[in-house]
Design a protein around this motif. Structure first.
Motif, PDB file in Angstrom:
ATOM      1  N   PRO A  19       0.819  -1.219   0.000  1.00 40.16           N
ATOM      2  CA  PRO A  19       0.000   0.000   0.000  1.00 40.16           C
ATOM      3  C   PRO A  19       0.851   1.267   0.000  1.00 40.16           C
ATOM      4  CG  PRO A  19      -0.730  -1.548   1.690  1.00 40.16           C
ATOM      5  CD  PRO A  19       0.589  -2.029   1.194  1.00 40.16           C
ATOM      6  N   LEU A  20       2.079   1.166   0.505  1.00 42.19           N
ATOM      7  CA  LEU A  20       2.949   2.339   0.591  1.00 42.19           C
ATOM      8  C   LEU A  20       3.457   2.765  -0.780  1.00 42.19           C
ATOM      9  CD1 LEU A  20       5.032   1.455   3.789  1.00 42.19           C
ATOM     10  CD2 LEU A  20       3.060   2.987   3.590  1.00 42.19           C
ATOM     11  N   THR A  21       3.847   1.783  -1.599  1.00 43.53           N
ATOM     12  CA  THR A  21       4.386   2.098  -2.930  1.00 43.53           C
ATOM     13  C   THR A  21       3.347   1.960  -4.031  1.00 43.53           C
ATOM     14  OG1 THR A  21       5.097  -0.189  -3.323  1.00 43.53           O
ATOM     15  CG2 THR A  21       6.645   1.276  -2.194  1.00 43.53           C
ATOM     16  N   GLY A  22       2.259   1.220  -3.745  1.00 41.20           N
ATOM     17  CA  GLY A  22       1.253   0.972  -4.767  1.00 41.20           C
ATOM     18  C   GLY A  22       1.729  -0.025  -5.807  1.00 41.20           C
ATOM     19  N   ARG A  23       2.731  -0.816  -5.451  1.00 42.05           N
ATOM     20  CA  ARG A  23       3.315  -1.759  -6.401  1.00 42.05           C
ATOM     21  C   ARG A  23       3.199  -3.189  -5.897  1.00 42.05           C
ATOM     22  NH1 ARG A  23       9.011   1.274  -8.089  1.00 42.05           N
ATOM     23  NH2 ARG A  23       8.039   3.131  -9.033  1.00 42.05           N
ATOM     24  N   TRP A  24       3.233  -4.120  -6.873  1.00 42.08           N
ATOM     25  CA  TRP A  24       3.234  -5.549  -6.579  1.00 42.08           C
ATOM     26  C   TRP A  24       4.664  -6.076  -6.699  1.00 42.08           C
ATOM     27  CZ3 TRP A  24      -1.231  -8.357  -5.401  1.00 42.08           C
ATOM     28  CH2 TRP A  24      -2.445  -7.679  -5.594  1.00 42.08           C
ATOM     29  N   SER A  25       4.954  -7.138  -5.975  1.00 36.17           N
ATOM     30  CA  SER A  25       6.261  -7.774  -6.076  1.00 36.17           C
ATOM     31  C   SER A  25       6.112  -9.278  -5.895  1.00 36.17           C
ATOM     32  CB  SER A  25       7.227  -7.218  -5.019  1.00 36.17           C
ATOM     33  OG  SER A  25       6.719  -7.442  -3.716  1.00 36.17           O
ATOM     34  N   LEU A  26       7.100 -10.023  -6.390  1.00 40.99           N
ATOM     35  CA  LEU A  26       7.111 -11.472  -6.223  1.00 40.99           C
ATOM     36  C   LEU A  26       7.519 -11.812  -4.798  1.00 40.99           C
ATOM     37  CD1 LEU A  26       8.806 -12.517  -9.576  1.00 40.99           C
ATOM     38  CD2 LEU A  26       6.428 -12.899  -8.933  1.00 40.99           C
ATOM     39  N   SER A  27       6.936 -12.878  -4.278  1.00 41.46           N
ATOM     40  CA  SER A  27       7.152 -13.223  -2.885  1.00 41.46           C
ATOM     41  C   SER A  27       6.991 -14.718  -2.682  1.00 41.46           C
ATOM     42  CB  SER A  27       6.141 -12.472  -2.014  1.00 41.46           C
ATOM     43  OG  SER A  27       6.091 -12.962  -0.697  1.00 41.46           O
ATOM     44  N   ASP A  28       7.386 -15.207  -1.497  1.00 41.61           N
ATOM     45  CA  ASP A  28       7.104 -16.596  -1.145  1.00 41.61           C
ATOM     46  C   ASP A  28       5.729 -16.737  -0.520  1.00 41.61           C
ATOM     47  OD1 ASP A  28       7.498 -15.401   1.263  1.00 41.61           O
ATOM     48  OD2 ASP A  28       8.999 -16.801   2.003  1.00 41.61           O
TER      49      ASP A  28
END
Length: 303
Positions: A279-288
Motif C-alpha cells: 500500500p505504501l508504494t502501490g506496487r506488486w512484487s514477487l514473494s514466497d
C-alpha cells in the motif's frame, strides 16, 4: 496463514527453494498421489457455445462470467478503471514469465527481445494488456478470448503500434483451438481459471495446446480466508478496485489443487511464486507468500 500453508506444502514432499531473483520456487514433481479432489469442476449447465460461431465445442467458461467482462470491455486500457489492479500487477507478472520462459527455452533474459522465435498463446487475453508486451519481447502471439468486445478492443489497440499489430486475436476458446490442432511453445492463462466452470477440463485443453516439453503459466487466487478478505471484501467492496461480484470465493483454487489438476493434465509444476501488494508504494512484487495471489509455471510431459 502463509507459514501454515508452506508447512503443509513441505509435508506433501514439496521442496521450497529460493532462486537468484529471490522469490520462492516450488518443485512440484513429487506432489500428490492420485486422490479425489472436491470443487474442481461443476456441472455442465454453465457451459456455452460462442455466439455466431458454427461449432459444437463447448467452453469451460461460465456464461454469466462472459457477460460480466463484456460489460466493462471498453475500459481495458484505462489504467485507472476496473482493470487498474491488472495494469499495476502486469510488470510483476511479466517478470515471472520472462524469468521462467527464458530459463526453460535457454533464452537471454537481458536482451530486448528474449522471446524471439517462440509461439505463445494468451488464453483469456481480454483487451491484450499481456499479449502486447509479449509481442514486444519478440514472441509470435495469439490472443484468444470468448468475449467478442474484448477482442475488438484488443485489435484496435494493437493496431496503434507496428510491434503489436502482428498479434493474432481470435474470439474463440482454448477448446476450439485444440479442435483446430493448434500448438504453441508456451501457453499462458492469467487470472482466468477462477472464472471457468470446469478447471480440470480447462487445464486439459491448455495442456493439449502445448508442444511436448512446452511451458504453461497460470496465475489465480488462493481459496483462503485471507484471499476472501483482501481480493473480495477489500478490493471489491471497500477500495472499489474491482466491480462488485468480479470474483466468487468458492471458485478459487488452492495451490495444492492447482498443482494436482495440472499434474493430471500432464503438466508438471516446476515453480510457484506469490504476488504481494504494498500500500505504501502501490506496487506488486514477487514473494514466497502464496496465500492470496499466486502464479505457477510448469512443463508438459514429453520433453
Amino acid at each position: 496463514m502463509a507459514l501454515k500453508l508452506l508447512s503443509k506444502l513441505r509435508n506433501q514432499n514439496l521442496q521450497i527453494t529460493r532462486n537468484r531473483n529471490h522469490h520462492r520456487l516450488v518443485d512440484a514433481a513429487r506432489f500428490f498421489s492420485e486422490q479425489p479432489v472436491s470443487n474442481l469442476s461443476t456441472p455442465d449447465d454453465s457451459k456455452f457455445i460462442i455466439k455466431n460461431k458454427q461449432q459444437t465445442t463447448t467452453s469451460s467458461l461460465k456464461q454469466h462470467e462472459l457477460a460480466k467482462f463484456a460489460a466493462i470491455s471498453d475500459t481495458w486500457w484505462d489504467s485507472e478503471g476496473p482493470f487498474k489492479p491488472l495494469h499495476n500487477m502486469n510488470p510483476t507478472r511479466l517478470a515471472f514469465i520472462r524469468s521462467t520462459l527464458c530459463r526453460h527455452f535457454s533464452k537471454d533474459p537481458n536482451c530486448a527481445r528474449p522471446f524471439e522465435g517462440l509461439k505463445i498463446v494468451d488464453v483469456g487475453c481480454g483487451g491484450g494488456i499481456l499479449s502486447e508486451p509479449l509481442a514486444r519481447m519478440g514472441a509470435t502471439v495469439t490472443g484468444v478470448d470468448a468475449v467478442e468486445k474484448n477482442i475488438n478492443v484488443a485489435r484496435l489497440h494493437a493496431d496503434l503500434d507496428p510491434e503489436t499489430s502482428t498479434i493474432e486475436y481470435c474470439c474463440t476458446t482454448a477448446e476450439k483451438l485444440v479442435e483446430e490442432q493448434r500448438k504453441f511453445d508456451a501457453v499462458i492463462a492469467l487470472e482466468v481459471i477462477e472464472h471457468v466452470a470446469a478447471p480440470a477440463e480447462f487445464c486439459k485443453s491448455l495442456a493439449a495446446l502445448a508442444y511436448p516439453g512446452g511451458a504453461t503459466v497460470i496465475s489465480t487466487i488462493n481459496r483462503s480466508m485471507r484471499a476472501y478478505a483482501t481480493a473480495i471484501v477489500a478490493a471489491e467492496y471497500l477500495l472499489n478496485w474491482l466491480p462488485k461480484g468480479t470474483h466468487q470465493w468458492s471458485s478459487f483454487l488452492t495451490p495444492e489443487e492447482l498443482v494436482l489438476i495440472l499434474q493430471r493434465a500432464s503438466i508438471n509444476v516446476k515453480e510457484m511464486a506469490g504476488f504481494v501488494y504494498s500500500p505504501l508504494t502501490g506496487r506488486w512484487s514477487l514473494s514466497d507468500d502464496i496465500s492470496v495471489n499466486f502464479i505457477a509455471y510448469g512443463t508438459k510431459d514429453g520433453q
